[in-house]
Design a protein around this motif. Structure first.
Motif, short mmCIF file in Angstrom:
data_model
loop_
_atom_site.label_atom_id
_atom_site.label_comp_id
_atom_site.label_asym_id
_atom_site.label_seq_id
_atom_site.Cartn_x
_atom_site.Cartn_y
_atom_site.Cartn_z
N ALA A 194 0.82 -1.21 0.00
CA ALA A 194 0.00 0.00 0.00
C ALA A 194 0.86 1.25 0.00
N PRO A 195 0.56 2.12 -1.00
CA PRO A 195 -0.29 1.84 -2.15
C PRO A 195 0.53 1.32 -3.33
N VAL A 196 -0.16 0.66 -4.26
CA VAL A 196 0.46 0.30 -5.54
C VAL A 196 0.35 1.53 -6.43
N PHE A 245 -4.71 -0.07 -4.27
CA PHE A 245 -4.32 0.77 -5.40
C PHE A 245 -4.35 2.23 -4.95
N VAL A 246 -3.38 3.00 -5.36
CA VAL A 246 -3.23 4.38 -4.89
C VAL A 246 -4.49 5.20 -5.19
N ARG A 247 -4.87 6.02 -4.21
CA ARG A 247 -5.96 6.98 -4.39
C ARG A 247 -5.51 8.31 -3.80
N LEU A 248 -5.91 9.38 -4.44
CA LEU A 248 -5.43 10.71 -4.06
C LEU A 248 -6.60 11.63 -3.76
N PRO A 249 -7.19 11.53 -2.57
CA PRO A 249 -8.35 12.36 -2.24
C PRO A 249 -7.99 13.81 -1.96
N ARG A 250 -8.85 14.71 -2.34
CA ARG A 250 -8.77 16.13 -2.03
C ARG A 250 -7.37 16.70 -2.23
N GLU A 251 -6.78 17.26 -1.16
CA GLU A 251 -5.49 17.96 -1.31
C GLU A 251 -4.32 17.03 -1.62
N GLN A 304 -10.66 0.66 -11.00
CA GLN A 304 -11.42 0.00 -12.05
C GLN A 304 -10.79 0.30 -13.40
N GLY A 305 -11.21 -0.40 -14.41
CA GLY A 305 -10.63 -0.19 -15.73
C GLY A 305 -9.56 -1.23 -16.05
N LEU A 306 -9.02 -1.18 -17.26
CA LEU A 306 -8.08 -2.18 -17.74
C LEU A 306 -6.80 -2.24 -16.91
N LYS A 337 -4.76 -6.37 -10.55
CA LYS A 337 -5.48 -7.39 -9.77
C LYS A 337 -5.12 -8.79 -10.24
N LYS A 338 -5.06 -9.01 -11.56
CA LYS A 338 -4.72 -10.33 -12.10
C LYS A 338 -3.28 -10.70 -11.75
N ARG A 339 -2.38 -9.74 -11.87
CA ARG A 339 -0.98 -10.02 -11.51
C ARG A 339 -0.87 -10.42 -10.05
N PHE A 340 -1.60 -9.72 -9.20
CA PHE A 340 -1.56 -10.03 -7.77
C PHE A 340 -2.08 -11.44 -7.52
N GLU A 341 -3.20 -11.79 -8.12
CA GLU A 341 -3.80 -13.10 -7.91
C GLU A 341 -2.89 -14.22 -8.36
N VAL A 342 -2.21 -14.02 -9.49
CA VAL A 342 -1.27 -15.03 -9.99
C VAL A 342 -0.06 -15.16 -9.07
N ALA A 343 0.45 -14.02 -8.60
CA ALA A 343 1.67 -14.02 -7.78
C ALA A 343 1.48 -14.72 -6.45
#
Length: 352
Positions: free
Chosen positions: A230-232, A260-266, A310-312, A318-324
């Motif tokens: 955290a975060p990717v 997955f990285v998220r950048l809220p507000r400031e 979300q998105g490609l 997500k798929k890479r993580f599940e495989v790893a």
């Protein structure tokens, strides 16, 4: 402001972006006439005599209903920290103020004890580290997290801990007591294995290698420990996904998950400024990839999307993580902490 004046060893940012609640907003403009050299940013501590200490949570995205934060602000200085905007409620900057103007709640343990004694209290796992790191550097002096853990032992109360600091090893004696009753789970957060990147990204945290050692130490002492990637961050850290999973598993982590990285507000303009200061050649690429995974924005607050995106691109992560993780005996049995041992200590009455 020159590029060098934006950088100071041990600080995530020197940007003093205004609180969104301020009546006036200021913008720094470099007119080319002078270079502003800022003085070293020192840590200031203020005291809050809090009236309550347990915060309740109703989000389906996180596995806890309540948390305790003995500190406001965090000296670790992680530039991506989603908790930075909370400093705006204090009239302070989510930028440099968040990592230098800290608040301590010295009565945290006392308040917690009172709230656990309440007649209507219902036991469920308490989370430490939901907003700011419970083992940030000032904990070494104030020991508020240690006091909270002592209360957990007193009540046989389950506790979940998230940290980026090896300072947690100081409290192994308490953690072992909780672990013996299946009352504690520790999550070490690892963002990168690159020490150079880590010093810029999360300047006052323990080094990635030191955190891996902490996983080994906790495991050796019978304390359940997992890893949270955290975060990717696209372009910057996503390439390390498999390597972090491998190193974490080899160190003894029982479970591994990611955010997955998220950048809220400031946080969004702060992170963008940080990128252009440290990695200008990658800045636009990073931000565009984040937006690709956040419905065209840098943050998507909707439940179910906040942590994974979300998105490609997000789906690929997500798929890479599940495989790893399939390569290791991980995530087989999610840690379940006991709540049935919870009890309220009997107050001894004075004979005189």
């Amino acid at each position: 402001m020159s590029e060098n004046s934006k950088i100071q060893k041990g600080r995530g940012t020197l940007n003093n972006i205004d609180s969104r609640f301020n009546e006036f907003q200021r913008t720094v403009i470099d007119d080319g006439w002078f270079v502003e050299e800022l003085p070293p940013a020192t840590t200031e501590i203020s005291i809050e005599n809090a009236r309550s200490i347990i915060s309740r949570n109703t989000s389906p995205d996180v596995p806890f209903e309540q948390s305790v934060n003995a500190y406001r602000g965090c000296e670790h200085g992680c530039i991506y920290c989603y908790a930075r905007p909370s400093h705006a409620y204090l009239g302070l900057s989510p930028g440099i103020d968040f990592e230098t103007k800290l608040t301590i709640k010295p009565n945290a343990a006392e308040l917690l004890r009172e709230e656990l004694m309440a007649k209507n209290y219902r036991c469920s796992t308490l989370s430490l580290g939901a907003n700011t790191d419970p083992y940030q550097p000032i904990e070494r002096h104030y020991s508020l997290t240690r006091e909270v853990l002592e209360v957990m032992i007193e009540f046989s109360h389950p506790v979940n801990i998230v940290t980026k600091s090896s300072l947690i090893e100081r409290d192994i004696d308490l953690l072992k007591q909780l672990a013996e009753k299946q009352l504690v789970h520790v999550h070490l957060s690892i963002t990168t294995l690159d020490k150079t990147l880590a010093r810029k990204l999360e300047p006052r945290t323990s080094s990635p290698q030191r955190r891996l050692q902490t996983i080994e130490t906790l495991k050796a002492n019978g304390i359940p420990v997992s890893v949270l990637l955290a975060p990717v961050i696209p372009v910057l850290t996503d390439i390390e996904l498999e390597n972090i999973i491998d190193a974490s598993a080899q160190s003894g982590a029982e479970n591994i998950d990611y955010i997955f990285v998220r950048l809220p507000r400031e946080v969004s303009p702060l992170f963008n400024d940080w990128l252009h200061t440290h990695y200008p050649d990658k800045a636009e690429h990073v931000m565009n990839r984040i937006k690709d995974s956040r419905n065209g924005k840098t943050n998507d607050p909707r439940f179910g999307y906040r942590l994974e995106g979300q998105g490609l691109y997000a789906e690929m992560i997500k798929k890479r993580f599940e495989v790893a993780i399939k390569k290791y005996p991980l995530n087989k049995s999610p840690a379940v902490l006991r709540t049935d041992l919870f009890h309220k200590p009997t107050k001894q009455m004075s004979l005189f």
